[in-house]
Scaffold this motif. Structure first.
Motif, PDB file in Angstrom:
ATOM      1  N   GLY A   1       0.813  -1.207   0.000  1.00 42.39           N
ATOM      2  CA  GLY A   1       0.000   0.000   0.000  1.00 42.39           C
ATOM      3  C   GLY A   1       0.847   1.258   0.000  1.00 42.39           C
ATOM      4  O   GLY A   1       1.957   1.291  -0.528  1.00 42.39           O
ATOM      5  N   ALA A   2       0.343   2.306   0.633  1.00 38.02           N
ATOM      6  CA  ALA A   2       1.012   3.610   0.620  1.00 38.02           C
ATOM      7  C   ALA A   2       1.850   3.848   1.867  1.00 38.02           C
ATOM      8  O   ALA A   2       2.312   4.967   2.097  1.00 38.02           O
ATOM      9  CB  ALA A   2      -0.028   4.719   0.474  1.00 38.02           C
ATOM     10  N   VAL A   3       2.052   2.824   2.685  1.00 41.17           N
ATOM     11  CA  VAL A   3       2.882   2.984   3.886  1.00 41.17           C
ATOM     12  C   VAL A   3       4.334   3.128   3.457  1.00 41.17           C
ATOM     13  O   VAL A   3       4.853   2.294   2.718  1.00 41.17           O
ATOM     14  CB  VAL A   3       2.721   1.786   4.836  1.00 41.17           C
ATOM     15  N   PRO A   4       5.025   4.181   3.886  1.00 47.33           N
ATOM     16  CA  PRO A   4       6.401   4.396   3.430  1.00 47.33           C
ATOM     17  C   PRO A   4       7.409   3.536   4.183  1.00 47.33           C
ATOM     18  O   PRO A   4       7.104   2.965   5.233  1.00 47.33           O
ATOM     19  CB  PRO A   4       6.632   5.882   3.705  1.00 47.33           C
ATOM     20  N   GLU A   5       8.600   3.453   3.622  1.00 51.83           N
ATOM     21  CA  GLU A   5       9.695   2.664   4.192  1.00 51.83           C
ATOM     22  C   GLU A   5      10.985   3.478   4.118  1.00 51.83           C
ATOM     23  O   GLU A   5      11.374   3.939   3.036  1.00 51.83           O
ATOM     24  CB  GLU A   5       9.863   1.363   3.404  1.00 51.83           C
TER      25      GLU A   5
ATOM     26  N   MET B   1       6.075 -10.116   7.409  1.00 53.18           N
ATOM     27  CA  MET B   1       6.881  -8.896   7.313  1.00 53.18           C
ATOM     28  C   MET B   1       6.070  -7.753   6.719  1.00 53.18           C
ATOM     29  O   MET B   1       6.066  -6.629   7.246  1.00 53.18           O
ATOM     30  CB  MET B   1       8.122  -9.162   6.471  1.00 53.18           C
ATOM     31  N   PHE B   2       5.359  -8.029   5.630  1.00 53.61           N
ATOM     32  CA  PHE B   2       4.591  -6.962   4.998  1.00 53.61           C
ATOM     33  C   PHE B   2       3.401  -6.537   5.848  1.00 53.61           C
ATOM     34  O   PHE B   2       3.014  -5.364   5.840  1.00 53.61           O
ATOM     35  CB  PHE B   2       4.153  -7.389   3.598  1.00 53.61           C
ATOM     36  N   ALA B   3       2.823  -7.464   6.596  1.00 52.94           N
ATOM     37  CA  ALA B   3       1.738  -7.085   7.514  1.00 52.94           C
ATOM     38  C   ALA B   3       2.272  -6.118   8.562  1.00 52.94           C
ATOM     39  O   ALA B   3       1.605  -5.125   8.919  1.00 52.94           O
ATOM     40  CB  ALA B   3       1.156  -8.333   8.177  1.00 52.94           C
ATOM     41  N   ASN B   4       3.473  -6.383   9.073  1.00 52.54           N
ATOM     42  CA  ASN B   4       4.102  -5.497  10.054  1.00 52.54           C
ATOM     43  C   ASN B   4       4.383  -4.133   9.437  1.00 52.54           C
ATOM     44  O   ASN B   4       4.189  -3.084  10.077  1.00 52.54           O
ATOM     45  CB  ASN B   4       5.404  -6.128  10.552  1.00 52.54           C
ATOM     46  N   MET B   5       4.832  -4.133   8.198  1.00 46.98           N
ATOM     47  CA  MET B   5       5.104  -2.868   7.518  1.00 46.98           C
ATOM     48  C   MET B   5       3.819  -2.092   7.269  1.00 46.98           C
ATOM     49  O   MET B   5       3.777  -0.866   7.459  1.00 46.98           O
ATOM     50  CB  MET B   5       5.844  -3.141   6.211  1.00 46.98           C
ATOM     51  N   ARG B   6       2.764  -2.786   6.835  1.00 49.72           N
ATOM     52  CA  ARG B   6       1.485  -2.097   6.573  1.00 49.72           C
ATOM     53  C   ARG B   6       0.933  -1.449   7.835  1.00 49.72           C
ATOM     54  O   ARG B   6       0.234  -0.435   7.764  1.00 49.72           O
ATOM     55  CB  ARG B   6       0.453  -3.079   6.012  1.00 49.72           C
ATOM     56  N   ALA B   7       1.244  -2.022   8.981  1.00 51.07           N
ATOM     57  CA  ALA B   7       0.776  -1.453  10.248  1.00 51.07           C
ATOM     58  C   ALA B   7       1.526  -0.171  10.614  1.00 51.07           C
ATOM     59  O   ALA B   7       1.135   0.520  11.563  1.00 51.07           O
ATOM     60  CB  ALA B   7       0.931  -2.482  11.363  1.00 51.07           C
TER      61      ALA B   7
ATOM     62  N   HIS C   1       4.624   0.120  11.743  1.00 55.04           N
ATOM     63  CA  HIS C   1       5.514   0.015  12.901  1.00 55.04           C
ATOM     64  C   HIS C   1       6.944   0.442  12.602  1.00 55.04           C
ATOM     65  O   HIS C   1       7.682   0.829  13.514  1.00 55.04           O
ATOM     66  CB  HIS C   1       5.519  -1.425  13.429  1.00 55.04           C
ATOM     67  N   ILE C   2       7.370   0.341  11.337  1.00 55.85           N
ATOM     68  CA  ILE C   2       8.760   0.666  11.023  1.00 55.85           C
ATOM     69  C   ILE C   2       8.842   1.742   9.941  1.00 55.85           C
ATOM     70  O   ILE C   2       9.842   1.855   9.239  1.00 55.85           O
ATOM     71  CB  ILE C   2       9.542  -0.595  10.586  1.00 55.85           C
TER      72      ILE C   2
END
Length: 269
Positions: free
Chosen positions: A143-147, A228-234, A236-237
């Protein structure tokens, strides 16, 4: 001693230490010193004479504790363990090798430090997503969650500092790049730098799993990636952290700089 010495962080760490005049041995299944997690007969030669160790987690979580124990018994006095940012939020049963390695070093008698970086910039040009980017389509469930992607050289520089300086025992350092970008923005940056069309496509978690399995990815690894991607979508990082600046006294490499450098080297031709 550097484990995973032919990998993204390991080979850069070996080079960094040698450029600084430090004696270092490079271990991997195909490296200067043979090391295979599955072959305990290869462990002794790796640990002999080593006082400090860069530890890459095994896939098999049952191997972490006996290896760390043998490292301490062999004279290793300092361990820097590579983990991943957000490991404290990953549900039990996923990325078990990393979890077991963190636990093993925490419970050991050696001086230990854990580093938890975000996703590597080099995932786009060395493995993971390289083939997809070269093919012109990267499809993920983020999605649009940045990294805040981090350059592998920054991780290597941090690891070199932790292996060779005092004052870091018992610390867990989170590491990231200087700013967060979405995967869509990252792919657009790569496309512009490489001068070729590359698009990002958003997948549902179910579609992503189906594509992984169709590509022959083992089910357990596919499950880890989904987690991993579920954690990223949330989210948290998603926020950048200042670990690189605090440890090295400089800003980490920006994603635009990484992409320009990788494209100039021919990464996506």
């Amino acid at each position: 001693m550097v484990l995973g010495a032919t990998g993204k962080t390991g080979r850069r760490l070996v080079r960094t230490l040698r450029m600084a005049g430090r004696p270092v041995r490079a271990a991997s299944r195909t490296g200067e010193v043979r090391f295979d997690w599955a072959d305990e007969g290869s462990w002794a030669a790796v640990l002999e004479g080593a006082s400090a160790l860069y530890l890459i987690a095994p896939e098999d979580p049952t191997l972490a504790r006996p290896f760390v124990q043998r490292a301490g018994a062999a004279g290793v006095r300092r361990i820097v363990a590579l983990s991943g940012r957000g490991m404290d939020r990953i549900p039990a049963g996923f990325f078990e090798g990393m979890s077991a390695t963190e636990q093993a070093v925490r419970e050991s008698d050696v001086e230990w430090t854990i580093i938890r970086p975000n996703n590597f910039c080099q995932n786009f040009d060395e493995d993971h997503w390289h083939t997809a980017v070269r093919a012109g389509r990267l499809a993920l469930p983020i999605g649009a969650v940045p990294e805040p992607f981090i350059d592998a050289q920054d991780i290597a520089d941090v690891a070199a500092a932790l292996l060779t300086t005092d004052g870091h025992h018992g610390q867990v350092y989170e590491l990231s790049g200087p700013r967060a970008v979405t995967f869509g923005e990252a792919v657009a940056t790569i496309a512009a730098a490489a001068g070729r069309p590359v698009r990002y496509e958003e997948l549902t978690p179910q579609a992503y799993r189906s594509e992984l399995l169709a590509e022959g990815v083992p089910a357990d690894i596919a499950a880890d990636l989904e987690s991993m991607f579920a954690n990223m979508r949330a989210g948290h990082i998603a926020e950048p952290v200042d670990g690189v600046r605090r440890l090295l006294g400089r800003e980490p490499v920006d994603f635009d700089r990484y992409a320009a450098r990788a494209a100039a080297a021919g990464a996506w031709r």
